[in-house]
Design an enzyme around this catalytic site. Sequence first.
Site, PDB file in Angstrom:
ATOM      1  N   ALA A  33       0.843  -1.194   0.000  1.00 37.09           N
ATOM      2  CA  ALA A  33       0.000   0.000   0.000  1.00 37.09           C
ATOM      3  C   ALA A  33       0.879   1.245   0.000  1.00 37.09           C
ATOM      4  O   ALA A  33       2.101   1.159  -0.120  1.00 37.09           O
ATOM      5  CB  ALA A  33      -0.913  -0.008   1.220  1.00 37.09           C
ATOM      6  N   ASN A  34       0.264   2.415   0.112  1.00 38.89           N
ATOM      7  CA  ASN A  34       1.041   3.656   0.196  1.00 38.89           C
ATOM      8  C   ASN A  34       0.395   4.595   1.208  1.00 38.89           C
ATOM      9  O   ASN A  34      -0.625   4.258   1.816  1.00 38.89           O
ATOM     10  CB  ASN A  34       1.178   4.302  -1.186  1.00 38.89           C
ATOM     11  CG  ASN A  34      -0.162   4.669  -1.774  1.00 38.89           C
ATOM     12  OD1 ASN A  34      -0.875   5.515  -1.243  1.00 38.89           O
ATOM     13  ND2 ASN A  34      -0.529   4.010  -2.863  1.00 38.89           N
ATOM     14  N   ARG A  35       0.978   5.773   1.379  1.00 42.19           N
ATOM     15  CA  ARG A  35       0.588   6.658   2.480  1.00 42.19           C
ATOM     16  C   ARG A  35      -0.594   7.567   2.179  1.00 42.19           C
ATOM     17  O   ARG A  35      -0.907   8.455   2.964  1.00 42.19           O
ATOM     18  CB  ARG A  35       1.774   7.529   2.877  1.00 42.19           C
ATOM     19  CG  ARG A  35       2.908   6.771   3.510  1.00 42.19           C
ATOM     20  CD  ARG A  35       3.983   7.718   4.005  1.00 42.19           C
ATOM     21  NE  ARG A  35       5.134   7.006   4.515  1.00 42.19           N
ATOM     22  CZ  ARG A  35       5.172   6.435   5.724  1.00 42.19           C
ATOM     23  NH1 ARG A  35       4.134   6.518   6.521  1.00 42.19           N
ATOM     24  NH2 ARG A  35       6.254   5.786   6.118  1.00 42.19           N
ATOM     25  N   SER A  36      -1.263   7.396   1.054  1.00 40.83           N
ATOM     26  CA  SER A  36      -2.371   8.297   0.730  1.00 40.83           C
ATOM     27  C   SER A  36      -3.518   8.164   1.739  1.00 40.83           C
ATOM     28  O   SER A  36      -3.966   7.067   2.039  1.00 40.83           O
ATOM     29  CB  SER A  36      -2.902   7.983  -0.668  1.00 40.83           C
ATOM     30  OG  SER A  36      -4.051   8.755  -0.920  1.00 40.83           O
ATOM     31  N   ALA A 101      -3.466   7.894  -5.318  1.00 40.82           N
ATOM     32  CA  ALA A 101      -2.087   7.422  -5.376  1.00 40.82           C
ATOM     33  C   ALA A 101      -2.129   5.980  -5.859  1.00 40.82           C
ATOM     34  O   ALA A 101      -2.361   5.051  -5.084  1.00 40.82           O
ATOM     35  CB  ALA A 101      -1.436   7.524  -4.002  1.00 40.82           C
TER      36      ALA A 101
END
Length: 227
Positions: A33-36, A101
């Site tokens: 995953a990512n930090r969005s 993102a």
Amino acid sequence: CWDLEGKRDLTGRKVLITAGGTREPLDPVRFIANRSSGKMGYALATEAVRRGGQVVLVSGPVELAPPPGLAEFIRVERAEEMAEAVLSRAPEMDVIIKAAAVADFRPVQVAEQKVKKGDGDWVLHLQKNPDILAILGARKRPGQVLVGFAAETHDLLANGAEKARRKGADFIVANDVSRPGSGFGSDTNEVTFIFPDGATISWPLLSKQEVAARIFDQIVQLLGEEE
Ligand code: CTP
Ligand code: CA
């Protein structure tokens, strides 16, 4: 220009917004995953509804409630699911904003069973996801306005202009995520609009809701020019 309450300048316009980050599964219990946080995309959707737009929100998993008044809310996980949801609806849209993102890479193989620790290391092999914004740019029809985002940590202006040109966006909303108060998780954002010809409009640190209003001011201007 400051009369945010009264503006109904998206009346009759179909607006699609993507928000949040995507998740790329590795096995049934793990993902990349990512930090969005989704806050910017949800602020955009809220603003578009307030201005009278018919708003479709395509969202990755986020801890936010969908704003009231949406025409459609579609929850997705993987980048490929987001691509399907967006590309199938794109032709009828007047405005598309890619605030999500999107994971650039996904695992080549997704294990059907939970991967056990065993005794060795787990080497991941990742392949590129489709670039949704670039596909939208290639398929863009006259009169449609396409807006991208770019989170950068260096060379913001050069990278942003190149991204706008390469992906066929009308403009890119760029922010330097290494700066305090900008980017992931924050309620504020300091952004620069970057146009394909290299022109820029820089804004001071604003709430994400105020940034959303500036973005739609720009979009409404572009919609007017194309008519
Ligand atoms: N984007 C997309 N599909 C992807 C990757 C990105 O639609 N697979 C969109 C994002 O939603 C954003 C814009 O492209 O609107 C720019 O994303 P960004 O990550 O900044 O650019 P990339 O082209 O992925 O380049 P890089 O991450 O290498 O800087
Ligand atoms: Ca990327």
